[in-house]
Enzyme design. Structure first.
Site, PDB file in Angstrom:
ATOM      1  CE1 TYR A 181      -3.394  -2.190   5.481  1.00 30.33           C
ATOM      2  CE2 TYR A 181      -3.287   0.102   4.760  1.00 30.33           C
ATOM      3  CZ  TYR A 181      -3.445  -1.247   4.466  1.00 30.33           C
ATOM      4  OH  TYR A 181      -3.635  -1.645   3.166  1.00 30.33           O
ATOM      5  CB  THR A 224      -0.897   0.008   1.266  1.00 28.39           C
ATOM      6  OG1 THR A 224      -1.431   1.311   1.462  1.00 28.39           O
ATOM      7  CG2 THR A 224      -0.118  -0.354   2.521  1.00 28.39           C
TER       8      THR A 224
HETATM    9  N1  NAD Z   1      -8.798  -1.263  -0.914  1.00 27.25           N
HETATM   10  C1  NAD Z   1      -7.746  -0.446  -1.079  1.00 27.25           C
HETATM   11  O1  NAD Z   1      -7.877   0.724  -1.525  1.00 27.25           O
HETATM   12  C2  NAD Z   1      -6.341  -0.931  -0.768  1.00 27.25           C
HETATM   13  C3  NAD Z   1      -5.280  -0.032  -0.910  1.00 27.25           C
HETATM   14  C4  NAD Z   1      -3.980  -0.480  -0.631  1.00 27.25           C
HETATM   15  C5  NAD Z   1      -3.765  -1.806  -0.251  1.00 27.25           C
HETATM   16  N2  NAD Z   1      -4.826  -2.653  -0.099  1.00 27.25           N
HETATM   17  C6  NAD Z   1      -4.533  -4.043   0.309  1.00 27.25           C
HETATM   18  O2  NAD Z   1      -5.133  -4.916  -0.630  1.00 27.25           O
HETATM   19  C7  NAD Z   1      -5.552  -6.120  -0.003  1.00 27.25           C
HETATM   20  C8  NAD Z   1      -7.009  -6.389  -0.321  1.00 27.25           C
HETATM   21  O3  NAD Z   1      -7.799  -5.272   0.118  1.00 27.25           O
HETATM   22  P1  NAD Z   1      -9.384  -5.288  -0.045  1.00 27.25           P
HETATM   23  O4  NAD Z   1      -9.838  -3.884  -0.070  1.00 27.25           O
HETATM   24  O5  NAD Z   1      -9.768  -6.231  -1.139  1.00 27.25           O
HETATM   25  O6  NAD Z   1      -9.781  -5.915   1.381  1.00 27.25           O
HETATM   26  P2  NAD Z   1     -10.941  -6.947   1.746  1.00 27.25           P
HETATM   27  O7  NAD Z   1     -11.158  -6.834   3.219  1.00 27.25           O
HETATM   28  O8  NAD Z   1     -12.112  -6.775   0.846  1.00 27.25           O
HETATM   29  O9  NAD Z   1     -10.273  -8.353   1.422  1.00 27.25           O
HETATM   30  C9  NAD Z   1      -9.401  -9.021   2.303  1.00 27.25           C
HETATM   31  C10 NAD Z   1      -9.777 -10.512   2.267  1.00 27.25           C
HETATM   32  O10 NAD Z   1      -8.857 -11.242   3.077  1.00 27.25           O
HETATM   33  C11 NAD Z   1      -9.586 -12.145   3.900  1.00 27.25           C
HETATM   34  N3  NAD Z   1      -8.749 -12.382   5.092  1.00 27.25           N
HETATM   35  C12 NAD Z   1      -8.291 -11.445   5.980  1.00 27.25           C
HETATM   36  N4  NAD Z   1      -7.528 -12.050   6.911  1.00 27.25           N
HETATM   37  C13 NAD Z   1      -7.481 -13.380   6.598  1.00 27.25           C
HETATM   38  C14 NAD Z   1      -6.842 -14.513   7.184  1.00 27.25           C
HETATM   39  N5  NAD Z   1      -6.099 -14.424   8.298  1.00 27.25           N
HETATM   40  N6  NAD Z   1      -7.003 -15.724   6.581  1.00 27.25           N
HETATM   41  C15 NAD Z   1      -7.767 -15.851   5.451  1.00 27.25           C
HETATM   42  N7  NAD Z   1      -8.399 -14.802   4.866  1.00 27.25           N
HETATM   43  C16 NAD Z   1      -8.260 -13.594   5.444  1.00 27.25           C
HETATM   44  C17 NAD Z   1     -10.902 -11.453   4.167  1.00 27.25           C
HETATM   45  O11 NAD Z   1     -11.942 -12.323   4.539  1.00 27.25           O
HETATM   46  C18 NAD Z   1     -11.162 -10.777   2.820  1.00 27.25           C
HETATM   47  O12 NAD Z   1     -11.862 -11.641   1.937  1.00 27.25           O
HETATM   48  C19 NAD Z   1      -5.256  -5.945   1.491  1.00 27.25           C
HETATM   49  O13 NAD Z   1      -4.014  -6.576   1.750  1.00 27.25           O
HETATM   50  C20 NAD Z   1      -5.132  -4.442   1.645  1.00 27.25           C
HETATM   51  O14 NAD Z   1      -4.286  -4.105   2.711  1.00 27.25           O
HETATM   52  C21 NAD Z   1      -6.098  -2.250  -0.341  1.00 27.25           C
END
Ligand code: NAD
Length: 331
Positions: free
Chosen positions: A142, A118
Site C-alpha cells: 500500500y 499517506t
Molecule cells: N482513511 C485514512 O486514515 C487514510 C490515511 C492516509 C491516506 N488515505 C488515503 O485517502 C484516500 C481516501 O481514503 P478513504 O479512507 O476515504 O477511503 P474510501 O475507501 O472511503 O474512499 C475511496 C473511494 O475511492 C473509490 N474508488 C476506489 N478505486 C476507484 C477507481 N478505480 N475508480 C473510481 N473510484 C474508485 C471508492 O469507491 C471510494 O469511494 C485514499 O487514497 C487513501 O489511500 C486514507
C-alpha cells in the site's frame, strides 16, 4: 458559476467530507467514483459520475462538460493487510489506473492536481516527529504504491507541467460535525470507528494490538487528524494551486500523538461506559509511534487543525455511528 473540481473517490470517507467543504468554499465538487468502497448516499454536494478513474472517455467528457479547473484524487485501495495479500490489486488501482486518470486529465489541459498520500510512505520511523524529508522506505505494498505515484507526479510535472500538492495524511478520524456524513468502511480496520462500534454494541469486541511497546502506557501511538480538518487542508491546497503556487509535498497531522489506551479511556468517557476490549499481540509491521511534524503545512498553506482534539474526534464519530444504527445505514 462556481468553479468545478473533479473529485475522484468523492463517495468515500475523506472524499465526501472534502466535497462538503469544497461546496462551502464556493466550488462545485464533481465526484468520479466506481462505488467499489464508496457510497451513493455520501455524494450530496454535486453530481456523481459513476465510473472508474481509468475510463478515459468518461474523464475527458466530464472535464469538458463541467469545465473542470483542477482534480483532487482520493480514489484508491487502502487496506494495508489486503495490499500484502494481493499487491497486484494495489499496483493496478493505485498506480496503473491512477496514471491513466492523470494522463486523461493532462490531455484535457488540466494542470492542477491534489493527491491523497499517506504516512505509510515513510515506513518505520527513524526519528520522531517525522517531517517530509524523513526517509521514505514503505514496509507494505500500500505504502509502496502511494510512493510510486508520488514519484510519477514529479515526473509528470517535469514533462507536462502538472502542478500538484501531495498530502501525506496521518490517521484520519471523526465525522462531519453536522452529522450528515461519516466513516463507513467495510471491513472497518480503523481504531476509532471500531472502538465506537464496540462501545455501542454494534461491532465485535475491540482488539488492542500490542501492550508491550516502548511507549509510556505500552500501547501504540498515532497522530489522529479530524476528517473535517483534512477536508480543509484540501481546500487550502487547491487554493494554493489555483493562485499559481508551486508543487508541494506536505504532511497532514497534528504533531501530537495519542496512545490506544488514551483513546480507549476517552471513548469510555464519551460513551458513558467502558468499551469491551481484549488485549492481543502486536501486528507485524506496526511501529510503536507515528507522529507528524506538521509545521510545513502550517507554513506553506496556513493550515491549522480545528477539530482534531480527541474529544471532538470521538464525539463526532460516536454521534455518526449512533445515528446510523438508528437509520440502519452504516455501521
Ligand atoms: N482513511 C485514512 O486514515 C487514510 C490515511 C492516509 C491516506 N488515505 C488515503 O485517502 C484516500 C481516501 O481514503 P478513504 O479512507 O476515504 O477511503 P474510501 O475507501 O472511503 O474512499 C475511496 C473511494 O475511492 C473509490 N474508488 C476506489 N478505486 C476507484 C477507481 N478505480 N475508480 C473510481 N473510484 C474508485 C471508492 O469507491 C471510494 O469511494 C485514499 O487514497 C487513501 O489511500 C486514507
Amino acid at each position: 458559476m462556481a468553479p468545478a473540481v473533479l473529485v475522484s473517490g468523492g463517495a468515500g470517507y475523506i472524499g465526501s467530507h472534502t466535497c462538503k467543504c469544497l461546496a462551502a468554499a464556493g466550488f462545485l465538487p464533481v465526484t468520479l467514483d466506481n462505488l467499489s468502497t464508496g457510497h451513493r448516499w455520501a455524494v450530496k454536494w454535486g453530481p456523481l459520475i459513476e465510473a472508474d478513474i481509468a475510463d478515459r472517455a468518461v474523464v475527458m467528457e466530464t472535464v469538458d462538460r463541467y469545465r473542470i479547473v483542477a482534480a483532487l484524487h482520493f480514489a484508491a485501495h487502502s487496506l494495508v493487510g489486503e495490499s500484502m495479500r494481493d499487491p497486484l490489486k494495489y499496483y493496478d488501482n493505485n498506480v496503473t489506473r491512477a496514471l491513466a486518470f492523470a494522463a486523461a486529465l493532462i490531455d484535457t489541459g488540466i494542470d492542477q492536481f491534489v493527491f491523497s498520500s499517506t504516512a505509510s510512505v515513510y515506513g518505520m520511523p527513524v526519528h520522531l516527529p517525522m517531517a517530509e524529508d524523513h526517509p521514505t522506505r514503505p514496509i507494505n505494498p500500500y505504502g509502496a504504491t502511494k510512493l510510486a505515484f508520488e514519484g510519477a507526479l514529479r515526473d509528470l510535472q517535469g514533462a507536462y507541467g502538472l502542478r500538484h500538492v501531495i498530502l501525506r495524511y496521518f490517521n484520519a478520524a471523526g465525522a462531519d460535525g453536522d452529522g450528515e456524513i461519516g466513516e463507513a468502511h467495510e471491513p472497518e480496520t480503523h481504531l476509532i470507528p471500531n472502538m465506537v462500534l464496540a462501545g455501542l454494541g454494534a461491532g465485535s469486541v475491540l482488539d488492542i494490538f500490542g501492550t508491550d511497546y516502548p511507549t509510556p502506557d505500552g500501547t501504540a501511538i498515532r497522530d489522529y487528524v479530524h476528517v473535517g480538518d483534512l477536508a480543509q487542508a484540501h481546500v487550502a491546497a487547491l487554493r494554493h494551486l489555483l493562485a499559481g503556487g508551486e508543487s508541494l509535498t506536505l504532511n497532514v497531522g497534528t504533531g501530537k500523538g495519542l496512545s490506544v489506551a488514551e483513546i480507549l479511556a476517552k471513548g469510555a468517557e464519551v460513551l458513558g461506559h467502558a468499551v469491551p476490549h481484549r488485549l492481543s499481540a502486536r501486528r507485524v509491521g506496526d511501529p510503536p509511534s507515528l507522529v507528524a511534524d506538521a509545521s510545513a503545512i502550517h507554513r506553506r498553506l496556513g493550515w491549522e487543525p480545528r477539530w482534531s482534539d480527541v474529544d471532538t474526534i470521538i464525539r463526532t464519530a460516536a454521534a455518526w455511528h449512533s445515528s446510523q444504527r438508528g437509520a440502519g445505514k452504516a455501521g
